[in-house]
Scaffold this motif. Structure first.
Motif, PDB file in Angstrom:
ATOM      1  N   LEU A  61      25.658   7.108  31.011  1.00  0.00           N
ATOM      2  CA  LEU A  61      24.742   6.596  29.972  1.00  0.00           C
ATOM      3  C   LEU A  61      24.235   7.342  29.097  1.00  0.00           C
ATOM      4  CD1 LEU A  61      22.808   4.354  32.928  1.00  0.00           C
ATOM      5  CD2 LEU A  61      25.276   3.659  32.444  1.00  0.00           C
ATOM      6  N   GLU A  62      24.181   6.944  27.974  1.00  0.00           N
ATOM      7  CA  GLU A  62      23.575   6.643  26.943  1.00  0.00           C
ATOM      8  C   GLU A  62      22.435   6.378  25.920  1.00  0.00           C
ATOM      9  OE1 GLU A  62      26.876   8.467  24.744  1.00  0.00           O
ATOM     10  OE2 GLU A  62      27.223   6.505  23.264  1.00  0.00           O
ATOM     11  N   PRO A  63      21.462   6.079  26.514  1.00  0.00           N
ATOM     12  CA  PRO A  63      20.645   5.329  25.783  1.00  0.00           C
ATOM     13  C   PRO A  63      20.137   6.058  24.522  1.00  0.00           C
ATOM     14  CG  PRO A  63      19.397   6.069  28.245  1.00  0.00           C
ATOM     15  CD  PRO A  63      21.249   6.318  28.010  1.00  0.00           C
ATOM     16  N   GLY A  64      18.769   5.485  24.085  1.00  0.00           N
ATOM     17  CA  GLY A  64      18.384   5.952  22.431  1.00  0.00           C
ATOM     18  C   GLY A  64      17.064   5.322  22.954  1.00  0.00           C
ATOM     19  N   SER A  65      16.620   4.594  22.563  1.00  0.00           N
ATOM     20  CA  SER A  65      15.526   3.148  22.612  1.00  0.00           C
ATOM     21  C   SER A  65      15.112   3.814  23.397  1.00  0.00           C
ATOM     22  CB  SER A  65      15.985   1.749  22.782  1.00  0.00           C
ATOM     23  OG  SER A  65      16.165   1.766  21.014  1.00  0.00           O
ATOM     24  N   ALA A  66      15.149   3.826  25.240  1.00  0.00           N
ATOM     25  CA  ALA A  66      14.815   4.219  26.208  1.00  0.00           C
ATOM     26  C   ALA A  66      13.929   5.269  25.808  1.00  0.00           C
ATOM     27  CB  ALA A  66      15.449   4.253  27.814  1.00  0.00           C
ATOM     28  N   PHE A  67      14.367   6.314  25.673  1.00  0.00           N
ATOM     29  CA  PHE A  67      13.660   7.790  25.828  1.00  0.00           C
ATOM     30  C   PHE A  67      12.552   7.422  24.442  1.00  0.00           C
ATOM     31  CE2 PHE A  67      17.932   8.434  27.017  1.00  0.00           C
ATOM     32  CZ  PHE A  67      17.082  10.208  27.919  1.00  0.00           C
ATOM     33  N   GLY A  68      12.309   6.882  23.257  1.00  0.00           N
ATOM     34  CA  GLY A  68      11.236   6.341  22.972  1.00  0.00           C
ATOM     35  C   GLY A  68      10.891   5.714  22.896  1.00  0.00           C
ATOM     36  N   TRP A  69      11.390   4.312  23.713  1.00  0.00           N
ATOM     37  CA  TRP A  69      10.791   3.142  23.166  1.00  0.00           C
ATOM     38  C   TRP A  69       8.730   4.013  23.918  1.00  0.00           C
ATOM     39  CZ3 TRP A  69      12.159  -1.045  21.761  1.00  0.00           C
ATOM     40  CH2 TRP A  69      11.565  -2.709  22.453  1.00  0.00           C
ATOM     41  N   GLN A  70       7.634   2.911  22.924  1.00  0.00           N
ATOM     42  CA  GLN A  70       6.525   2.847  23.495  1.00  0.00           C
ATOM     43  C   GLN A  70       5.823   4.006  23.784  1.00  0.00           C
ATOM     44  OE1 GLN A  70       4.651  -0.617  23.347  1.00  0.00           O
ATOM     45  NE2 GLN A  70       5.631  -1.507  22.533  1.00  0.00           N
ATOM     46  N   THR A  71       6.460   4.732  22.464  1.00  0.00           N
ATOM     47  CA  THR A  71       5.693   6.113  22.670  1.00  0.00           C
ATOM     48  C   THR A  71       4.957   6.521  21.893  1.00  0.00           C
ATOM     49  OG1 THR A  71       7.633   7.250  21.794  1.00  0.00           O
ATOM     50  CG2 THR A  71       8.091   6.769  24.367  1.00  0.00           C
ATOM     51  N   GLY A  72       5.008   5.475  21.164  1.00  0.00           N
ATOM     52  CA  GLY A  72       3.587   6.481  19.685  1.00  0.00           C
ATOM     53  C   GLY A  72       3.691   5.453  18.845  1.00  0.00           C
ATOM     54  N   TRP A  73       3.222   5.759  17.299  1.00  0.00           N
ATOM     55  CA  TRP A  73       2.700   5.180  16.193  1.00  0.00           C
ATOM     56  C   TRP A  73       3.203   5.279  14.766  1.00  0.00           C
ATOM     57  CZ3 TRP A  73       0.164   7.187  20.322  1.00  0.00           C
ATOM     58  CH2 TRP A  73      -0.156   6.530  21.205  1.00  0.00           C
ATOM     59  N   LEU A  74       3.131   4.717  14.248  1.00  0.00           N
ATOM     60  CA  LEU A  74       2.896   5.497  12.533  1.00  0.00           C
ATOM     61  C   LEU A  74       1.816   4.255  12.070  1.00  0.00           C
ATOM     62  CD1 LEU A  74       3.780   6.325  10.035  1.00  0.00           C
ATOM     63  CD2 LEU A  74       5.458   3.520   9.734  1.00  0.00           C
ATOM     64  N   VAL A  75       0.911   5.601  11.536  1.00  0.00           N
ATOM     65  CA  VAL A  75      -0.296   5.867  11.276  1.00  0.00           C
ATOM     66  C   VAL A  75       0.011   5.587   9.477  1.00  0.00           C
ATOM     67  CG1 VAL A  75      -2.764   7.022  11.095  1.00  0.00           C
ATOM     68  CG2 VAL A  75      -1.631   6.904  13.092  1.00  0.00           C
ATOM     69  N   SER A  76      -1.097   4.680   9.292  1.00  0.00           N
ATOM     70  CA  SER A  76      -1.394   5.086   7.566  1.00  0.00           C
ATOM     71  C   SER A  76      -2.652   4.030   7.270  1.00  0.00           C
ATOM     72  CB  SER A  76      -0.056   3.514   7.308  1.00  0.00           C
ATOM     73  OG  SER A  76      -0.972   2.097   7.880  1.00  0.00           O
ATOM     74  N   THR A  77      -2.947   4.041   5.937  1.00  0.00           N
ATOM     75  CA  THR A  77      -4.462   4.160   5.023  1.00  0.00           C
ATOM     76  C   THR A  77      -4.289   2.596   4.937  1.00  0.00           C
ATOM     77  OG1 THR A  77      -5.031   6.200   6.108  1.00  0.00           O
ATOM     78  CG2 THR A  77      -6.086   5.651   4.349  1.00  0.00           C
ATOM     79  N   VAL A  78      -4.485   2.296   4.406  1.00  0.00           N
ATOM     80  CA  VAL A  78      -5.089   0.914   3.350  1.00  0.00           C
ATOM     81  C   VAL A  78      -5.811   1.824   1.961  1.00  0.00           C
ATOM     82  CG1 VAL A  78      -6.468  -0.869   1.579  1.00  0.00           C
ATOM     83  CG2 VAL A  78      -6.091  -0.759   4.529  1.00  0.00           C
ATOM     84  N   LEU A  79      -4.231   1.968   0.535  1.00  0.00           N
ATOM     85  CA  LEU A  79      -4.296   2.552  -0.434  1.00  0.00           C
ATOM     86  C   LEU A  79      -5.397   1.581  -1.203  1.00  0.00           C
ATOM     87  CD1 LEU A  79      -1.469   4.417  -0.737  1.00  0.00           C
ATOM     88  CD2 LEU A  79      -3.294   4.995   0.106  1.00  0.00           C
ATOM     89  N   ASP A  80      -5.385   0.153  -1.457  1.00  0.00           N
ATOM     90  CA  ASP A  80      -5.928  -0.427  -2.226  1.00  0.00           C
ATOM     91  C   ASP A  80      -5.446  -2.104  -1.659  1.00  0.00           C
ATOM     92  OD1 ASP A  80      -7.074  -1.557  -4.396  1.00  0.00           O
ATOM     93  OD2 ASP A  80      -5.045  -0.707  -6.003  1.00  0.00           O
ATOM     94  N   VAL A  81      -6.857  -3.364  -2.156  1.00  0.00           N
ATOM     95  CA  VAL A  81      -6.777  -4.436  -1.715  1.00  0.00           C
ATOM     96  C   VAL A  81      -5.997  -4.992  -3.471  1.00  0.00           C
ATOM     97  CG1 VAL A  81      -7.353  -6.367  -0.598  1.00  0.00           C
ATOM     98  CG2 VAL A  81      -7.752  -3.691   0.355  1.00  0.00           C
ATOM     99  N   VAL A  82      -5.783  -6.007  -3.167  1.00  0.00           N
ATOM    100  CA  VAL A  82      -5.466  -6.749  -4.585  1.00  0.00           C
ATOM    101  C   VAL A  82      -5.145  -8.348  -4.071  1.00  0.00           C
ATOM    102  CG1 VAL A  82      -4.363  -4.333  -5.858  1.00  0.00           C
ATOM    103  CG2 VAL A  82      -2.502  -6.304  -4.655  1.00  0.00           C
ATOM    104  N   ALA A  83      -5.384  -8.719  -5.376  1.00  0.00           N
ATOM    105  CA  ALA A  83      -4.902 -10.237  -5.022  1.00  0.00           C
ATOM    106  C   ALA A  83      -4.125 -10.625  -6.335  1.00  0.00           C
ATOM    107  CB  ALA A  83      -6.233 -11.635  -5.282  1.00  0.00           C
ATOM    108  N   ASN A  84      -3.257 -11.385  -5.317  1.00  0.00           N
ATOM    109  CA  ASN A  84      -2.024 -12.516  -6.327  1.00  0.00           C
ATOM    110  C   ASN A  84      -1.578 -13.875  -5.205  1.00  0.00           C
ATOM    111  OD1 ASN A  84      -0.390 -14.114  -7.921  1.00  0.00           O
ATOM    112  ND2 ASN A  84       1.408 -11.941  -8.204  1.00  0.00           N
ATOM    113  N   GLY A  85      -2.661 -15.006  -5.438  1.00  0.00           N
ATOM    114  CA  GLY A  85      -2.194 -16.256  -4.060  1.00  0.00           C
ATOM    115  C   GLY A  85      -2.635 -16.044  -2.935  1.00  0.00           C
ATOM    116  N   LYS A  86      -2.512 -14.587  -2.284  1.00  0.00           N
ATOM    117  CA  LYS A  86      -3.312 -13.564  -1.382  1.00  0.00           C
ATOM    118  C   LYS A  86      -3.656 -11.979  -1.164  1.00  0.00           C
ATOM    119  CE  LYS A  86       0.006 -16.404   1.606  1.00  0.00           C
ATOM    120  NZ  LYS A  86       1.637 -16.354   2.899  1.00  0.00           N
ATOM    121  N   GLN A  87      -4.038 -12.204  -0.374  1.00  0.00           N
ATOM    122  CA  GLN A  87      -4.790 -10.725   0.047  1.00  0.00           C
ATOM    123  C   GLN A  87      -3.618 -10.003   0.286  1.00  0.00           C
ATOM    124  OE1 GLN A  87      -8.239  -9.225  -1.144  1.00  0.00           O
ATOM    125  NE2 GLN A  87      -7.992 -11.410  -1.886  1.00  0.00           N
TER     126      GLN A  87
END
Length: 380
Positions: free
Chosen positions: A240-266
């Motif tokens: 068996l050669e799974p890929g996703s099963a190893f990394g499933w629910q093991t972490g995150w992508l951390v991001s930061t808000v750089l700006d907030v603009v408006a154009n019909g929506k935020q």
């Protein structure tokens, strides 16, 4: 998790969650009798390979020369190779690296068989497989369906060449994608009906990947029983050669808000890019989970979340939050370790996320940072 202490952007793997997955995979391997190897196309974070070895993961499946080299040099276990086609230039080195080597067609097997047989005569031990296409799959997304109409992956029964099986000791199929054990059981019924007459000539069968055994609710007992029953029926080794099963629910992508603009929506602009850092979101497509966020209208404040490339469509989706987003605030995308960093790019030169590990003792380690040199190295 103290998100504000983690430099952004970053892919962050939780060691304890990876160990949880590895423990389960190890148990399935032990009780089923199958050999479970890691598919690098889904998980190839080599800074964790010591943990994989600790839990008895003895090899990897590679679909290119670069992945085969990574398997040999970093995982230091068996190297199983399959690619839709091999080139004359790369095949000799792949043959040297491989412990198992599967061909996508009998045409490729005939082309490279003289090299294989010559290597065997000189003492090279390499298992040779033919990938078959059972023409049965339960994958709903065409992009990820290896057995869909007109698929280029594997040999159908009508095109199978029993007269060319000399030197072949295994069959390989891959028709699953984040599937359950029931899908494997039903697939095996078709495989045995269409290709069962050739199984007595084989030593092993590779069931491919897509076995999402670490997902909550997956019936691992059924998987174990299905594999054991097949092994007992045919007296064959199973891989068996799974890929996703190893990394499933093991972490995150951390991001930061750089700006907030408006154009019909935020619209909140983040220091990550869907096209450069989360391409599966566009390809599948799917909507990634954001910690603390809900569907539009579910919470008081709605935002489109967008990236920093100049691509107009570099927008993840619309989410709602309990409070108004502010510049400098962290936005955390969940389950971002499998099929993410393996597919990232330096498109538009935007900053590539770090790769880090949150260790069990509570320490955060940045294991890889990316800068101008890596960006430039992909150009000319």
């Amino acid at each position: 998790m103290p998100w504000d202490t983690i430099p952004s952007p970053a892919f962050v793997l939780d060691e304890s969650r990876l160990r949880r997955n590895l423990s389960l995979i190890s148990q399935v391997q032990q009780y089923s009798g199958a050999q479970i190897i890691v598919a690098f196309k889904g998980f190839s974070m080599f800074s964790t390979f010591g943990l994989l070895r600790e839990y008895g993961i003895s090899g990897a499946t590679a679909s290119s020369l670069n992945e085969a080299l990574l398997a040999k040099q970093e995982l230091r276990g068996e190297v199983h190779v399959y690619a839709p086609a091999y080139s004359d230039a790369e095949f000799p080195q792949l043959l040297e690296l491989a412990d198992h080597l599967s061909f996508n067609s009998f045409g490729q097997w005939e082309r490279f068989k003289p090299q294989v047989m010559a290597a065997r005569r000189e003492g090279k031990k390499v298992g040779i497989g033919i990938r078959i296409n059972p023409e049965y799959a339960e994958v709903e997304t065409d992009l990820y369906n290896p057995a869909g109409p007109f698929s280029r992956l594997g040999v159908t029964r009508n095109n199978f060449r029993p007269d060319l099986l000399e030197g072949v000791d295994g069959l390989h199929f891959h028709t699953l994608c984040e599937s359950d054990a029931g899908a494997l059981e039903r697939t095996l019924e078709v495989v045995e009906r269409n290709f069962g007459e050739f199984l007595p000539q084989m030593q092993w069968v590779n069931f491919g990947g897509g076995h999402l055994m670490t997902r909550q609710g997956y019936d691992t007992d059924k998987l174990i029983n299905v594999v054991r029953a097949f092994r007992e029926r045919w007296g064959l080794d199973v891989i068996l050669e799974p890929g996703s099963a190893f990394g499933w629910q093991t972490g995150w992508l951390v991001s930061t808000v750089l700006d907030v603009v408006a154009n019909g929506k935020q619209i909140a602009l983040l220091d990550v890019s869907v096209s450069a850092h989360m391409p599966d979101v566009l390809e599948m497509p799917y909507r990634p989970t954001v910690l603390g966020a809900g569907e539009p209208g579910e919470k008081p404040h709605d935002y489109l979340l967008g990236g920093t490339t100049c691509l107009a469509g570099d927008v993840i989706d619309e989410y709602s939050f309990n409070h108004a987003l502010e510049v400098g605030e962290r936005v955390i995308f969940d389950d971002m370790i499998h099929y993410t960093m393996v597919k990232t790019s330096f498109f538009n030169g935007v900053k590539h996320p770090d790769i880090g590990i949150w260790h069990e003792g509570g320490e955060y380690e940045i294991v890889r940072e990316f800068g101008y040199d890596q960006f430039k190295a992909k150009l000319s």
